[in-house]
Design a protein around this motif. Structure first.
Motif, PDB file in Angstrom:
ATOM      1  N   SER A 554       7.552  -0.558  -3.855  1.00 30.98           N
ATOM      2  CA  SER A 554       7.596  -1.019  -5.245  1.00 30.98           C
ATOM      3  C   SER A 554       6.368  -1.850  -5.616  1.00 30.98           C
ATOM      4  N   TYR A 555       5.522  -2.158  -4.625  1.00 32.34           N
ATOM      5  CA  TYR A 555       4.317  -2.938  -4.896  1.00 32.34           C
ATOM      6  C   TYR A 555       3.307  -2.105  -5.689  1.00 32.34           C
ATOM      7  N   SER A 556       2.392  -2.786  -6.361  1.00 39.43           N
ATOM      8  CA  SER A 556       1.280  -2.092  -7.021  1.00 39.43           C
ATOM      9  C   SER A 556       0.302  -1.591  -5.956  1.00 39.43           C
ATOM     10  N   LYS A 558      -2.844  -2.085  -5.808  1.00 36.66           N
ATOM     11  CA  LYS A 558      -3.726  -3.190  -5.434  1.00 36.66           C
ATOM     12  C   LYS A 558      -3.046  -4.108  -4.416  1.00 36.66           C
ATOM     13  N   ALA A 569      -8.068  -2.144  -5.396  1.00 37.66           N
ATOM     14  CA  ALA A 569      -7.292  -0.895  -5.410  1.00 37.66           C
ATOM     15  C   ALA A 569      -8.178   0.327  -5.233  1.00 37.66           C
ATOM     16  N   SER A 585      -0.783   6.672  -4.700  1.00 35.96           N
ATOM     17  CA  SER A 585       0.225   6.718  -5.771  1.00 35.96           C
ATOM     18  C   SER A 585       1.074   7.986  -5.654  1.00 35.96           C
TER      19      SER A 585
END
Length: 602
Positions: A554-556, A558, A569, A585
């Motif tokens: 669930s983290y971005s 980056k 990122a 992604s």
């Protein structure tokens, strides 16, 4: 004598003009006028020949050294007529005295003042012919180098390579180390042109390591090696190294007298542009421009104008940007220069005029781009790799025909709209199909990652994998190799590679060894650089963690990159794609789809 004759003719002419024989007055006047003009022209040529004869007469008693000095002096002040008189006298004297090596030197001087003309090849061939049978440390390898340099400047890389190899053959035969390393550097330039930057950089480093010990006597060659290194680092996006070398080159070239200072300014501008330091980039480009114009470095001037245009465009100054891009095109046309780096000029011009709906200008630059591509293909400008671009030739031809049709048939708007709609529809379908194929390819890669254990022996190092012969090849003692490998095993085991401040130098210090040893051991055992080794460890680690840890999914992007030592990122995504063939992604998205299979491990 001539002035007296002219005066007499003037009097005779006036006398006959007053003659009453109207029947012949016109014919006699024309005859006398032509005679008068002929004598005046002849007197001018006679005076010019007498002046040149007096100059030649004053040169014939000068020594070879004085004549060469006079040639260089007049060449430097752009008085090429007088420079050629000095050189002509030098060559005649050398032939008259049967001084073969002086004749060879004269031909090389002729080559230098004709270096951009095909006639320079004749002088190079004459040098080879005169020296092919003699025993000399420089020749005939020097002659082959001059030929290769001409072909390289004109984009005929296959012919350049042939002559570099012949040069290498004679350099080895004559045991001339300088020429052997010059060949390495030259082959590096060819590899750089064919986008084999890693191999090119290695050759440039070898040449630099050799020539830096001789820079006092070979200042120009030393500076050229710095230019090649800085350019290679820039093309590999290692802007810190490129900037460091460019600044060193600027400092050292300012006092050298060599006309290479502008090349370092150009590279510094490119680096600042890449780092988005636009004002510093423009300042460097402007300084480079002045020197390139003064020194007639037209190829570099075209590159400077291209990058000035790009920089101004990114600043939102499109009007000024287009002005410099057009300058690149006009110089190329005027000087008949075509090379790979100029290609983006036309892509930018086409995009600009397409956006502004100026079809005449758009068509003009499409045709120029097609011409450039045809020349690059004909001359085998690239030695390997067909580069995919946004303006591939078939698409350019299709767009060209469409625009011509629009310009010629403005009244047939309905028909044109139908054609455009069909083309857009087909293009859309092609894009959709390609996206579908790309998606399927990515899915296969993800499935492979999901059903394989990446923490196999993909890059893990152990002492047993190293033989004693390996340490001998590396030139490092066996005990040092084993010590470093043992520390690398612990390094991997404790996941020390996840720190964001890891460098080759800092790791070497922790291992209590030097960076050169560490780099060689990693390169030898894994066939990859230290930075790629670290990146691969990080990517394999995060793949396993993403499989097992639902929370981190669930983290971005980056944040995930930061977890494993990447500073942003972009660098994380780039390293992930290089390792796996998919972007993080997409991988995470597919993992979430498969959470029924992998969620139980969370």
């Amino acid at each position: 004598m001539f002035p007296n004759i002219l005066k007499i003719l003037e009097k005779v002419k006036l006398k006959y003009w007053k003659f009453s024989m109207k029947k012949y007055q016109k014919e006699i006047a024309v005859f006398l006028t032509l005679g008068l003009l002929t004598l005046r022209v002849y007197s001018c040529f006679a005076y010019q020949e007498k002046s040149e004869y007096l100059v030649l007469d004053s040169l014939k008693n000068k020594t070879f050294e004085e004549l060469e000095k006079g040639f260089n002096h007049n060449k430097k002040r752009n008085d090429f007529n007088l420079a050629k008189l000095y050189l002509s006298t030098y060559l005649k004297k050398a032939k008259r005295l049967n001084r073969k090596m002086k004749v060879v030197n004269a031909y090389e001087l002729y080559y230098k003042i004709n270096r951009n003309k095909s006639s320079s090849l004749n002088y190079a061939d004459s040098i080879i012919q005169l020296t092919i049978e003699i025993k000399d440390s420089l020749y005939p390898a020097r002659g082959f180098f001059l030929k290769a340099a001409y072909y390289y400047r004109n984009g005929k890389y296959d012919l350049a390579l042939d002559n570099y190899l012949k040069m290498d053959q004679y350099a080895k035969k004559n045991n001339n180390l300088f020429q052997q390393y010059k060949v390495k550097h030259s082959i590096g330039l060819l590899k750089n042109a064919s986008e084999e930057e890693d191999q090119a950089l290695q050759l440039f480093k070898e040449y630099y390591d050799f020539i830096k010990h001789h820079k006092k006597t070979h200042q120009r060659e030393y500076l050229v090696s710095l230019i090649a290194l800085a350019d290679a680092y820039s093309k590999m996006d290692d802007y810190d190294s490129a900037k460091k070398i460019a600044e060193l080159g600027i400092a050292e070239s300012e006092t050298s007298g060599e006309k290479l200072h502008s090349s370092f300014l150009l590279i510094l501008g490119i680096v600042n542009h890449a780092n988005k330091n636009y004002n510093e980039a423009i300042d460097a480009f402007k300084k480079a421009e002045k020197e390139q114009i003064r020194n007639k470095k037209y190829t570099n001037l075209m590159v400077t104008y291209l990058h000035l245009g790009k920089t101004l465009k990114e600043q939102g100054l499109e009007g000024k940007s287009i002005k410099y891009l057009k300058k690149t095109d006009s110089i190329g046309l005027e000087k008949s220069l075509i090379f790979q780096e100029m290609r983006p000029t036309y892509e930018l011009l086409i995009d600009y005029y397409k956006k502004n709906n100026n079809k005449e200008q758009q068509l003009k630059y499409i045709e120029r781009l097609l011409h450039v591509d045809s020349v690059l293909t004909k001359n085998e400008k690239t030695l390997s790799k067909n580069i995919l671009t946004n303006y591939e030739t078939p698409q350019l031809i299709l767009e060209k025909e469409l625009i011509i049709s629009q310009l010629r048939n403005k009244q047939k708007r309905a028909y044109i709209l139908v054609c455009i709609f069909v083309i857009i529809a087909i293009s859309f379908l092609i894009v959709i199909y390609r996206l579908y194929l790309k998606h399927k390819t990515y899915q296969k890669r993800v499935d492979k990652l999901l059903h394989s254990n990446v923490k196999s022996t993909n890059h893990n190092i152990n002492v047993k994998s190293f033989q004693s012969t390996d340490s001998e090849k590396l030139g490092i003692s066996k005990s040092v190799v084993e010590n470093v490998i043992s520390k690398l095993e612990l390094f991997e085991k404790h996941h020390s590679y996840l720190s964001n401040d890891i460098t080759l130098i800092s790791t070497a210090k922790k291992f209590k060894t030097n960076s050169s040893y560490l780099s060689k051991i990693v390169n030898s055992s894994k066939n990859k650089s230290f930075s790629n080794y670290i990146n691969d460890l990080r990517i394999d680690y995060i793949i396993e963690k993403l499989k097992k840890d639902k929370k981190i999914r669930s983290y971005s992007i980056k944040a995930i990159g930061n977890e494993i030592g990447f500073n942003n990122a972009e660098s994380f995504s780039k390293a992930f794609y290089k390792n796996t063939g998919v972007y993080p992604s997409f991988f995470i998205k597919e993992l979430k789809k498969n959470k029924q299979n992998y969620g139980r491990h969370s």
